[in-house]
Each structure stands twice: as C-alpha cells, then as structure tokens.
Design a protein around this motif. Structure first.
Motif, PDB file in Angstrom:
ATOM      1  N   LYS A 271       0.815  -1.211   0.000  1.00 46.93           N
ATOM      2  CA  LYS A 271       0.000   0.000   0.000  1.00 46.93           C
ATOM      3  C   LYS A 271       0.850   1.264   0.000  1.00 46.93           C
ATOM      4  CE  LYS A 271      -3.706   2.118   2.713  1.00 46.93           C
ATOM      5  NZ  LYS A 271      -4.548   1.949   3.896  1.00 46.93           N
ATOM      6  N   TYR A 272       1.953   1.248   0.739  1.00 48.54           N
ATOM      7  CA  TYR A 272       2.790   2.436   0.866  1.00 48.54           C
ATOM      8  C   TYR A 272       4.172   2.273   0.267  1.00 48.54           C
ATOM      9  CZ  TYR A 272      -0.735   3.885   4.216  1.00 48.54           C
ATOM     10  OH  TYR A 272      -1.909   4.225   4.816  1.00 48.54           O
ATOM     11  N   GLY A 273       4.398   1.275  -0.519  1.00 51.45           N
ATOM     12  CA  GLY A 273       5.719   1.069  -1.072  1.00 51.45           C
ATOM     13  C   GLY A 273       6.618   0.358  -0.065  1.00 51.45           C
ATOM     14  N   THR A 274       7.906   0.314  -0.358  1.00 46.12           N
ATOM     15  CA  THR A 274       8.829  -0.413   0.502  1.00 46.12           C
ATOM     16  C   THR A 274       9.908   0.489   1.085  1.00 46.12           C
ATOM     17  OG1 THR A 274      10.139  -0.992  -1.417  1.00 46.12           O
ATOM     18  CG2 THR A 274       8.493  -2.598  -0.700  1.00 46.12           C
ATOM     19  N   SER A 275       9.768   1.787   0.946  1.00 42.96           N
ATOM     20  CA  SER A 275      10.768   2.725   1.435  1.00 42.96           C
ATOM     21  C   SER A 275      10.608   2.983   2.931  1.00 42.96           C
ATOM     22  CB  SER A 275      10.628   4.053   0.692  1.00 42.96           C
ATOM     23  OG  SER A 275       9.388   4.652   1.037  1.00 42.96           O
ATOM     24  N   MET A 276      11.536   3.756   3.482  1.00 44.91           N
ATOM     25  CA  MET A 276      11.448   4.154   4.889  1.00 44.91           C
ATOM     26  C   MET A 276      10.160   4.943   5.133  1.00 44.91           C
ATOM     27  SD  MET A 276      12.481   4.294   7.968  1.00 44.91           S
ATOM     28  CE  MET A 276      14.201   3.926   8.148  1.00 44.91           C
ATOM     29  N   VAL A 277       9.812   5.822   4.197  1.00 46.20           N
ATOM     30  CA  VAL A 277       8.568   6.585   4.338  1.00 46.20           C
ATOM     31  C   VAL A 277       7.383   5.633   4.369  1.00 46.20           C
ATOM     32  CG1 VAL A 277       7.036   8.254   3.211  1.00 46.20           C
ATOM     33  CG2 VAL A 277       9.486   8.716   3.351  1.00 46.20           C
ATOM     34  N   GLY A 278       7.406   4.627   3.527  1.00 41.69           N
ATOM     35  CA  GLY A 278       6.327   3.640   3.526  1.00 41.69           C
ATOM     36  C   GLY A 278       6.213   2.926   4.857  1.00 41.69           C
ATOM     37  N   ALA A 279       7.359   2.566   5.427  1.00 40.47           N
ATOM     38  CA  ALA A 279       7.351   1.894   6.729  1.00 40.47           C
ATOM     39  C   ALA A 279       6.796   2.821   7.806  1.00 40.47           C
ATOM     40  CB  ALA A 279       8.761   1.442   7.084  1.00 40.47           C
ATOM     41  N   LEU A 280       7.195   4.076   7.765  1.00 37.47           N
ATOM     42  CA  LEU A 280       6.682   5.030   8.749  1.00 37.47           C
ATOM     43  C   LEU A 280       5.184   5.251   8.584  1.00 37.47           C
ATOM     44  CD1 LEU A 280       9.629   7.584   8.711  1.00 37.47           C
ATOM     45  CD2 LEU A 280       8.904   6.184  10.667  1.00 37.47           C
ATOM     46  N   LEU A 281       4.713   5.292   7.348  1.00 38.12           N
ATOM     47  CA  LEU A 281       3.275   5.471   7.117  1.00 38.12           C
ATOM     48  C   LEU A 281       2.481   4.279   7.647  1.00 38.12           C
ATOM     49  CD1 LEU A 281       3.316   7.069   3.570  1.00 38.12           C
ATOM     50  CD2 LEU A 281       2.631   8.181   5.714  1.00 38.12           C
ATOM     51  N   ARG A 282       3.017   3.081   7.465  1.00 40.97           N
ATOM     52  CA  ARG A 282       2.339   1.896   8.022  1.00 40.97           C
ATOM     53  C   ARG A 282       2.321   1.961   9.547  1.00 40.97           C
ATOM     54  NH1 ARG A 282       5.140  -0.192   3.708  1.00 40.97           N
ATOM     55  NH2 ARG A 282       6.907  -0.824   4.990  1.00 40.97           N
ATOM     56  N   GLU A 283       3.449   2.360  10.123  1.00 40.62           N
ATOM     57  CA  GLU A 283       3.533   2.484  11.580  1.00 40.62           C
ATOM     58  C   GLU A 283       2.535   3.526  12.080  1.00 40.62           C
ATOM     59  OE1 GLU A 283       6.863   3.547  14.986  1.00 40.62           O
ATOM     60  OE2 GLU A 283       7.468   3.456  12.893  1.00 40.62           O
ATOM     61  N   ARG A 284       2.472   4.659  11.385  1.00 45.38           N
ATOM     62  CA  ARG A 284       1.558   5.736  11.771  1.00 45.38           C
ATOM     63  C   ARG A 284       0.098   5.269  11.717  1.00 45.38           C
ATOM     64  NH1 ARG A 284      -1.644   9.895  10.294  1.00 45.38           N
ATOM     65  NH2 ARG A 284      -1.194  11.918  11.232  1.00 45.38           N
TER      66      ARG A 284
ATOM     67  N   HIS B 260       8.695  13.756   3.715  1.00 43.82           N
ATOM     68  CA  HIS B 260       7.296  13.469   3.410  1.00 43.82           C
ATOM     69  C   HIS B 260       6.442  14.681   3.735  1.00 43.82           C
ATOM     70  CE1 HIS B 260       3.544  11.268   2.993  1.00 43.82           C
ATOM     71  NE2 HIS B 260       3.174  11.756   4.167  1.00 43.82           N
ATOM     72  N   VAL B 261       5.622  15.076   2.791  1.00 39.45           N
ATOM     73  CA  VAL B 261       4.686  16.178   3.003  1.00 39.45           C
ATOM     74  C   VAL B 261       3.293  15.576   3.113  1.00 39.45           C
ATOM     75  CG1 VAL B 261       3.710  18.299   2.062  1.00 39.45           C
ATOM     76  CG2 VAL B 261       6.137  17.776   1.725  1.00 39.45           C
ATOM     77  N   ALA B 262       2.631  15.788   4.238  1.00 40.97           N
ATOM     78  CA  ALA B 262       1.296  15.226   4.458  1.00 40.97           C
ATOM     79  C   ALA B 262       0.330  15.677   3.372  1.00 40.97           C
ATOM     80  CB  ALA B 262       0.774  15.632   5.826  1.00 40.97           C
ATOM     81  N   GLY B 263      -0.459  14.752   2.888  1.00 36.98           N
ATOM     82  CA  GLY B 263      -1.458  15.061   1.882  1.00 36.98           C
ATOM     83  C   GLY B 263      -0.962  14.972   0.452  1.00 36.98           C
ATOM     84  N   ARG B 264       0.347  14.839   0.256  1.00 42.75           N
ATOM     85  CA  ARG B 264       0.887  14.717  -1.099  1.00 42.75           C
ATOM     86  C   ARG B 264       1.289  13.276  -1.335  1.00 42.75           C
ATOM     87  NH1 ARG B 264       6.322  17.721  -2.281  1.00 42.75           N
ATOM     88  NH2 ARG B 264       7.153  15.785  -1.475  1.00 42.75           N
ATOM     89  N   PRO B 265       0.736  12.625  -2.374  1.00 41.34           N
ATOM     90  CA  PRO B 265       1.112  11.230  -2.630  1.00 41.34           C
ATOM     91  C   PRO B 265       2.591  11.105  -2.951  1.00 41.34           C
ATOM     92  CG  PRO B 265      -0.353  12.075  -4.350  1.00 41.34           C
ATOM     93  CD  PRO B 265      -0.170  13.159  -3.353  1.00 41.34           C
ATOM     94  N   GLN B 266       3.182  10.002  -2.507  1.00 46.20           N
ATOM     95  CA  GLN B 266       4.592   9.761  -2.760  1.00 46.20           C
ATOM     96  C   GLN B 266       4.779   9.193  -4.158  1.00 46.20           C
ATOM     97  OE1 GLN B 266       7.163  10.417  -0.298  1.00 46.20           O
ATOM     98  NE2 GLN B 266       5.382  11.630   0.157  1.00 46.20           N
ATOM     99  N   ARG B 267       5.915   9.505  -4.757  1.00 39.79           N
ATOM    100  CA  ARG B 267       6.222   8.965  -6.078  1.00 39.79           C
ATOM    101  C   ARG B 267       6.282   7.450  -6.016  1.00 39.79           C
ATOM    102  NH1 ARG B 267      11.558  11.094  -7.205  1.00 39.79           N
ATOM    103  NH2 ARG B 267      11.444  12.015  -5.160  1.00 39.79           N
ATOM    104  N   GLY B 268       5.695   6.797  -6.995  1.00 45.08           N
ATOM    105  CA  GLY B 268       5.742   5.349  -7.075  1.00 45.08           C
ATOM    106  C   GLY B 268       4.744   4.648  -6.180  1.00 45.08           C
ATOM    107  N   VAL B 269       3.900   5.410  -5.520  1.00 42.56           N
ATOM    108  CA  VAL B 269       2.893   4.820  -4.631  1.00 42.56           C
ATOM    109  C   VAL B 269       1.527   5.179  -5.168  1.00 42.56           C
ATOM    110  CG1 VAL B 269       1.974   4.746  -2.295  1.00 42.56           C
ATOM    111  CG2 VAL B 269       4.420   5.014  -2.651  1.00 42.56           C
ATOM    112  N   ALA B 270       0.699   4.183  -5.399  1.00 41.61           N
ATOM    113  CA  ALA B 270      -0.641   4.416  -5.934  1.00 41.61           C
ATOM    114  C   ALA B 270      -1.590   4.788  -4.832  1.00 41.61           C
ATOM    115  CB  ALA B 270      -1.139   3.184  -6.659  1.00 41.61           C
TER     116      ALA B 270
END
Length: 64
Positions: free
Chosen positions: A17-30, A54-64
C-alpha cells in the motif's frame, strides 16, 4: 471415478500500500498508531516523516 488435477495459478503478490521505502514503513507504523488511538506516537512518527521529506497530503512517487 476420474480426478482432474490442475496446477495452481501463479499470482504476483499485491503491491504494498505504501511502497517499501522508509517513508512507507513510517506510514504503516503511523496508520497503526492512529488505529490504536496513540496521538503522542503519531506525532513522533510525523516528525520522522518530515525528516524524510514526506509532506502530508501529497502522494509519494511510485505509490498508488
């Protein structure tokens, strides 16, 4: 009596859902802290997300 055996159909695993990056891991944790109603932990994760750009409300590149 006749039995038919069919090979299992191969399916690719779904994209995370959030990709496999550090940001993705943090989003899952959040997401889990929000679900568990832990606002202090959510704020801590938000601080880490900001440090990673990461900017809240802006989709991350490579993440649907």
């Amino acid at each position: 009596m006749k039995f038919e055996v069919h090979a299992a159909e191969w399916r690719e695993p779904p994209e995370p859902k959030y990709g496999t990056s550090m940001v993705g891991a943090l989003l899952r944790e959040r997401e889990e802290y929000v679900r568990r109603n832990l606002p202090d932990r959510v704020r801590q994760v938000d601080e880490q997300l900001a440090l990673h750009g990461h900017v809240a409300g802006r989709p991350q590149r490579g993440v649907a």
